[in-house]
Motif scaffolding. Structure first.
Motif, PDB file in Angstrom:
ATOM      1  N   ALA A  99       0.813  -1.217   0.000  1.00  0.00           N
ATOM      2  CA  ALA A  99       0.000   0.000   0.000  1.00  0.00           C
ATOM      3  C   ALA A  99       0.849   1.271   0.000  1.00  0.00           C
ATOM      4  CB  ALA A  99      -0.947  -0.002   1.208  1.00  0.00           C
ATOM      5  N   GLU A 100       2.122   1.155   0.342  1.00  0.00           N
ATOM      6  CA  GLU A 100       3.003   2.324   0.288  1.00  0.00           C
ATOM      7  C   GLU A 100       3.153   2.828  -1.151  1.00  0.00           C
ATOM      8  OE1 GLU A 100       4.249   3.923   2.796  1.00  0.00           O
ATOM      9  OE2 GLU A 100       5.734   5.220   1.853  1.00  0.00           O
ATOM     10  N   PHE A 101       3.021   1.886  -2.102  1.00  0.00           N
ATOM     11  CA  PHE A 101       3.260   2.226  -3.509  1.00  0.00           C
ATOM     12  C   PHE A 101       2.077   1.890  -4.414  1.00  0.00           C
ATOM     13  CE2 PHE A 101       7.306   1.155  -1.474  1.00  0.00           C
ATOM     14  CZ  PHE A 101       8.015   2.330  -1.676  1.00  0.00           C
ATOM     15  N   ALA A 102       0.968   1.500  -3.827  1.00  0.00           N
ATOM     16  CA  ALA A 102      -0.195   1.062  -4.616  1.00  0.00           C
ATOM     17  C   ALA A 102      -1.472   1.629  -4.040  1.00  0.00           C
ATOM     18  CB  ALA A 102      -0.270  -0.468  -4.628  1.00  0.00           C
ATOM     19  N   GLY A 103      -2.342   2.101  -4.906  1.00  0.00           N
ATOM     20  CA  GLY A 103      -3.655   2.549  -4.476  1.00  0.00           C
ATOM     21  C   GLY A 103      -4.573   1.365  -4.250  1.00  0.00           C
ATOM     22  N   GLY A 104      -5.736   1.643  -3.706  1.00  0.00           N
ATOM     23  CA  GLY A 104      -6.696   0.584  -3.409  1.00  0.00           C
ATOM     24  C   GLY A 104      -7.243  -0.098  -4.639  1.00  0.00           C
ATOM     25  N   ASP A 105      -7.080   0.530  -5.802  1.00  0.00           N
ATOM     26  CA  ASP A 105      -7.610  -0.035  -7.046  1.00  0.00           C
ATOM     27  C   ASP A 105      -6.626  -0.974  -7.745  1.00  0.00           C
ATOM     28  OD1 ASP A 105      -5.783   1.950  -7.602  1.00  0.00           O
ATOM     29  OD2 ASP A 105      -6.922   2.798  -9.289  1.00  0.00           O
ATOM     30  N   VAL A 106      -5.482  -1.218  -7.135  1.00  0.00           N
ATOM     31  CA  VAL A 106      -4.476  -2.089  -7.764  1.00  0.00           C
ATOM     32  C   VAL A 106      -4.902  -3.553  -7.635  1.00  0.00           C
ATOM     33  CG1 VAL A 106      -2.129  -3.007  -7.449  1.00  0.00           C
ATOM     34  CG2 VAL A 106      -2.523  -0.541  -7.591  1.00  0.00           C
ATOM     35  N   PRO A 127      -8.573  -2.540   3.687  1.00  0.00           N
ATOM     36  CA  PRO A 127      -9.407  -1.336   3.731  1.00  0.00           C
ATOM     37  C   PRO A 127      -8.894  -0.374   4.802  1.00  0.00           C
ATOM     38  CG  PRO A 127     -10.578  -3.218   4.665  1.00  0.00           C
ATOM     39  CD  PRO A 127      -9.273  -3.746   4.136  1.00  0.00           C
ATOM     40  N   GLY A 128      -9.016   0.893   4.514  1.00  0.00           N
ATOM     41  CA  GLY A 128      -8.629   1.906   5.513  1.00  0.00           C
ATOM     42  C   GLY A 128      -7.150   1.919   5.807  1.00  0.00           C
ATOM     43  N   ALA A 129      -6.341   1.659   4.777  1.00  0.00           N
ATOM     44  CA  ALA A 129      -4.889   1.577   4.981  1.00  0.00           C
ATOM     45  C   ALA A 129      -4.335   2.846   5.620  1.00  0.00           C
ATOM     46  CB  ALA A 129      -4.192   1.330   3.642  1.00  0.00           C
ATOM     47  N   PHE A 130      -3.372   2.643   6.489  1.00  0.00           N
ATOM     48  CA  PHE A 130      -2.615   3.772   7.037  1.00  0.00           C
ATOM     49  C   PHE A 130      -1.659   4.236   5.955  1.00  0.00           C
ATOM     50  CE2 PHE A 130       1.149   5.471   9.234  1.00  0.00           C
ATOM     51  CZ  PHE A 130       0.543   6.457  10.012  1.00  0.00           C
ATOM     52  N   ARG A 131      -1.757   5.502   5.592  1.00  0.00           N
ATOM     53  CA  ARG A 131      -0.967   6.037   4.475  1.00  0.00           C
ATOM     54  C   ARG A 131      -0.208   7.294   4.889  1.00  0.00           C
ATOM     55  NH1 ARG A 131      -1.855   3.697  -0.255  1.00  0.00           N
ATOM     56  NH2 ARG A 131      -3.673   2.366  -0.536  1.00  0.00           N
ATOM     57  N   SER A 132       0.657   7.726   3.985  1.00  0.00           N
ATOM     58  CA  SER A 132       1.483   8.899   4.257  1.00  0.00           C
ATOM     59  C   SER A 132       0.627  10.123   4.591  1.00  0.00           C
ATOM     60  CB  SER A 132       2.395   9.189   3.066  1.00  0.00           C
ATOM     61  OG  SER A 132       1.630   9.383   1.892  1.00  0.00           O
ATOM     62  N   LEU A 133      -0.576  10.160   4.020  1.00  0.00           N
ATOM     63  CA  LEU A 133      -1.437  11.323   4.289  1.00  0.00           C
ATOM     64  C   LEU A 133      -1.791  11.422   5.759  1.00  0.00           C
ATOM     65  CD1 LEU A 133      -4.777  10.648   4.690  1.00  0.00           C
ATOM     66  CD2 LEU A 133      -4.466   9.863   2.346  1.00  0.00           C
ATOM     67  N   HIS A 134      -1.813  10.270   6.448  1.00  0.00           N
ATOM     68  CA  HIS A 134      -2.107  10.300   7.882  1.00  0.00           C
ATOM     69  C   HIS A 134      -0.973  10.910   8.678  1.00  0.00           C
ATOM     70  CE1 HIS A 134      -4.840   7.002   6.435  1.00  0.00           C
ATOM     71  NE2 HIS A 134      -5.678   7.835   7.042  1.00  0.00           N
ATOM     72  N   LEU A 135       0.198  10.974   8.047  1.00  0.00           N
ATOM     73  CA  LEU A 135       1.347  11.629   8.664  1.00  0.00           C
ATOM     74  C   LEU A 135       1.437  13.093   8.233  1.00  0.00           C
ATOM     75  CD1 LEU A 135       3.994   8.814   8.019  1.00  0.00           C
ATOM     76  CD2 LEU A 135       2.954   9.390  10.212  1.00  0.00           C
ATOM     77  N   GLY A 136       0.432  13.512   7.417  1.00  0.00           N
ATOM     78  CA  GLY A 136       0.468  14.869   6.899  1.00  0.00           C
ATOM     79  C   GLY A 136       1.463  15.031   5.769  1.00  0.00           C
ATOM     80  N   ARG A 137       1.812  13.913   5.130  1.00  0.00           N
ATOM     81  CA  ARG A 137       2.751  13.942   4.009  1.00  0.00           C
ATOM     82  C   ARG A 137       1.996  13.693   2.725  1.00  0.00           C
ATOM     83  NH1 ARG A 137       7.767  12.543   6.480  1.00  0.00           N
ATOM     84  NH2 ARG A 137       7.756  13.729   8.411  1.00  0.00           N
ATOM     85  N   PRO A 138       2.543  14.153   1.596  1.00  0.00           N
ATOM     86  CA  PRO A 138       1.863  13.935   0.319  1.00  0.00           C
ATOM     87  C   PRO A 138       1.840  12.442  -0.055  1.00  0.00           C
ATOM     88  CG  PRO A 138       3.970  15.061  -0.040  1.00  0.00           C
ATOM     89  CD  PRO A 138       3.757  14.970   1.431  1.00  0.00           C
TER      90      PRO A 138
END
Ligand code: THU
Length: 138
Positions: A99-106, A127-138
């Protein structure tokens, strides 16, 4: 969710081939993984176990490392194969790694060496993956 039209025989074939190189003397469960990257290149990985059991690594982690080492950052599709009664899914940790490099549609193809396969979306596996956006990163 199953997306049968997304089955990629070439990706499954790459995962099947690299599985032959798996180092799995402790579990006896050899796994192969292949990642189709944004460039169209395919990166392969197999599980590499260790006498210190927790130090072993999954096939998906190996394929991911190969992709990143080659300078790529986008996953377009994934395939995982093992000699399993049911098409083998990535473990929980590998779902997060992907999920670090893939969207949910992969699409992630789950396969058995006996020839069964099905496709699920990464977003359905995690579902509901923890992503960089949760760290306030792009
Ligand atoms: N394994 C993988 O390589 N990928 C997975 O997603 C599931 C598990 C490996 C880890 C270990 O070497 C063996 O399979 C048994 O768990």
């Amino acid at each position: 969710m199953s997306v049968a039209q997304d089955i990629r025989p070439d990706l499954i074939g790459a995962a099947r081939a690299v599985r032959e190189n798996a180092h799995a003397p402790y579990s006896g469960f050899r796994v192969g993984a292949a990642i189709l990257a944004g460039s169209g290149a395919i990166y392969r990985g197999c599980n590499v176990e260790n006498a210190a059991y927790p130090e072993g690594t999954c096939a998906e982690a190996g394929a991911l490392a190969a992709m990143v080492a080659a300078g790529e950052r986008v996953i377009a599709a994934v395939a995982v194969i093992a000699d399993s009664p049911d098409p083998v899914p990535p473990c929980g940790g590998c779902r997060q790694k992907l999920a670090e490099f893939a969207g949910g549609d992969v699409p992630v193809t789950l396969a058995t060496t006996a020839g069964a396969s099905r496709v699920v979306l990464l977003g359905d596996l995690l579902p509901g993956a923890f992503r960089s956006l949760h760290l306030g990163r792009p």
